[in-house]
Design an enzyme around this catalytic site. Structure first.
Site, PDB file in Angstrom:
ATOM      1  CG  HIS A 268      -1.720   1.348   1.263  1.00 10.80           C
ATOM      2  ND1 HIS A 268      -3.072   1.084   0.961  1.00 10.80           N
ATOM      3  CD2 HIS A 268      -1.619   2.332   1.720  1.00 10.80           C
ATOM      4  CE1 HIS A 268      -3.552   2.436   1.150  1.00 10.80           C
ATOM      5  NE2 HIS A 268      -2.663   3.159   1.824  1.00 10.80           N
ATOM      6  CD  GLU A 269       1.721   3.552   3.866  1.00 13.70           C
ATOM      7  OE1 GLU A 269       2.016   4.660   3.030  1.00 13.70           O
ATOM      8  OE2 GLU A 269       0.815   3.402   4.385  1.00 13.70           O
ATOM      9  CG  HIS A 272       0.664   6.676  -0.492  1.00 12.58           C
ATOM     10  ND1 HIS A 272      -0.514   7.538  -1.112  1.00 12.58           N
ATOM     11  CD2 HIS A 272       0.251   5.982   0.574  1.00 12.58           C
ATOM     12  CE1 HIS A 272      -1.153   6.967  -0.303  1.00 12.58           C
ATOM     13  NE2 HIS A 272      -1.239   6.272   0.508  1.00 12.58           N
ATOM     14  CD  GLU A 298      -5.129   5.767   0.461  1.00 13.84           C
ATOM     15  OE1 GLU A 298      -5.204   4.694   0.958  1.00 13.84           O
ATOM     16  OE2 GLU A 298      -4.415   6.395   0.832  1.00 13.84           O
TER      17      GLU A 298
END
Length: 502
Positions: A268-269, A272, A298
């Site tokens: 997930h990160e 980003h 996001e």
């Protein structure tokens, strides 16, 4: 352009402001990852001082004259976009005085530090005075911004995180999604129960040493395109991605009892981080070189975590990598269906960051509704636990009334002053599904590429359509240019039905 042109002067100022932002970001990362508890007071002073310096420089009265002069110069479309975005930021910034910004940052730092100390104990009463002060300051800020921008107070706060977001447009979408999910989650759970009755969930063969988990996470980060010459992975209480494009700092948290939660957090990160690392370098210091709001940001993290890393094709490639780093015994005797049963598992739970993609939007909608009421004054800080528990019971059938740690104290966002941020999470999920639909249309072989561990095509598409565009366009226009249509939640709903009812 001449050395005395308004654009040259703005360019020089942008570089100085970027330097301050760099320092602020790294101090924030260090505070979360490395700083001893005794450093908190002085760190708060340092960061509030830097915030005041930045505000004074970025909000200087002469910038209005520079912008007017620059707008009168001949400019190409890209520079016109840069000036529009700078003017938008300048208007937002000058709503607040330097003194208010210093007080706000100081209150945020102290509340966040107290949260880090008291959250493990679930000490809501100990945290409440700091939170009440922060809510009052947020209401003050919302009023100042609303007056300057001609917006409702909560809209004025959302404008700082996702320009163009308006509660009048978001609330009906969230209400529709909430109605869908309240019916869909029980249906998907029943479907899951039928499947598990035929093929029970295989237990993970714990323990999983943290160093081995980290090695696996690093290998997957590299495979999906993260540049370790310009970033690193650390550990913190709450996973986040920070830093600057040339020095991305990501964190996760581990437990030896299972490895999937941490791994999905890392991926997930990484989404980003990929966005930040691939922003247009030549204008990175200008406002239109930034990422385009938090819902788009996001969407990039959820694209990696949900659209890629929970797909069957990804796990066809990933299972040998898991065996390599965690050992054959980690998933001994497993087939693809066994690992998919884990990564597609739906469970009603208390923790937002651990929630599956079917229940996650309900966590976000709960927070959105509460923080909107906090800003309007319809809800007081002291009453948040009861409101939280009531909504958690209604939406997910769970209670947090005697569990502040896993209830209203679980997230860092409110203690750090990020009110108006939460809507971006669910908007991001919808955008991610819409981007995936467009990529499948444009790149028919994308699923086969994932089976082979090839993510270059996926990254090239997003680099062209999202990453390289910075903040050149408003979010709706950026999305329409990328996918051919405006914001459309049907792709997300279709995605959920196909994955969890198929």
């Amino acid at each position: 352009m001449s050395a005395n042109s308004a654009i040259t002067k703005l360019d020089d100022l942008a570089k100085r402001l970027e330097a301050i932002e760099h320092a602020q970001s790294m101090l924030g990362v260090d505070e979360a990852v490395m700083m001893p508890t005794g450093g908190g007071e002085k760190r708060a002073e340092a960061m509030s001082t830097l915030a005041g310096m930045y505000h004074e420089m970025a909000g200087a009265p002469e910038i209005a004259d520079l912008l007017a002069a620059a707008e009168a110069e001949p400019n190409d479309a890209l520079m016109q976009a840069g000036l529009r975005e700078w003017r938008r930021e300048y208007t937002n910034l000058t709503c607040l005085s330097s003194d208010f910004v210093r007080r706000k940052v100081n209150a945020q730092m102290r509340a966040e530090q107290l949260w880090r100390e008291l959250r493990p104990k679930g000490d809501w009463q100990g945290f409440l005075p700091a939170f009440e002060g922060l809510v009052e300051m947020t209401r003050e800020e919302a009023g100042l911004r609303a007056e300057a921008l001609g917006l409702d107070p909560y809209d004025a706060l959302m404008e700082q995180f996702d320009p163009g977001n308006r509660a009048a447009e978001i609330t009906p979408v969230f209400d529709e999604l909430k109605v869908f999910l309240k019916d869909f989650v029980p249906e998907a759970l029943a479907h899951q129960e039928e499947k598990l009755a035929k093929r029970p969930l295989k237990p993970l063969n714990a323990p999983f040493p943290i160093e081995k988990q980290k090695a696996l996470g690093l290998a997957m980060m590299e495979a999906v395109g993260f540049d370790f010459d310009h970033g690193r992975l650390d550990t913190s209480h709450h996973p986040f991605c920070g830093g600057v494009p040339t020095d991305i700092r990501m964190t996760t948290r581990y437990t030896e009892g299972e490895f999937l939660t941490s791994l999905m957090g890392i991926l997930h990160e990484t989404g980003h981080g990929l966005y930040e690392q691939n922003r247009p370098a030549d204008i990175a210091h200008w406002p239109h070189g930034r990422s385009r709001g938090m819902s788009v940001h996001e969407s990039q993290s959820l694209f990696v975590e949900k659209q890629i890393a929970r797909s069957a094709e990804f796990w066809e490639w990933a299972m040998p990598l898991v065996r390599e780093h965690l050992g054959e015994e980690a998933i001994e005797g497993w087939e693809l269906k066994d690992v998919l049963a884990h990564v597609h598992l739906i469970q009603r739970g208390l923790i937002r960051v651990d929630a599956d993609e079917a229940t996650y939007p309900l966590h976000v909608i709960l927070r959105y509704e509460i923080e909107k009421d906090l800003v309007s004054g319809a809800l007081e800080a002291r009453d948040v636990p009861e409101a939280w528990d009531a909504k958690m019971r209604e939406y997910l059938g769970l209670s947090t009334i005697d569990n502040m740690k896993d209830g209203p104290m679980q997230d860092v966002h409110w203690p750090s002053g990020a009110i108006g941020y939460f809507p971006s999470y669910t908007l991001g999920a919808v955008i991610a599904a819409q981007l995936w639909a467009a990529i499948e249309r444009d790149t028919p072989d994308v699923r086969e590429d994932m089976r082979q561990g090839r993510f270059v095509g996926l990254n090239d598409w997003r680099r062209e359509h999202i990453w390289s565009q910075g903040s050149r366009y408003p979010t709706p226009e950026l999305l329409e240019r990328a996918t051919g249509e405006r914001f459309n939640a049907e792709h997300f709903i279709t995605h959920l039905k196909q994955r969890y009812l198929g």
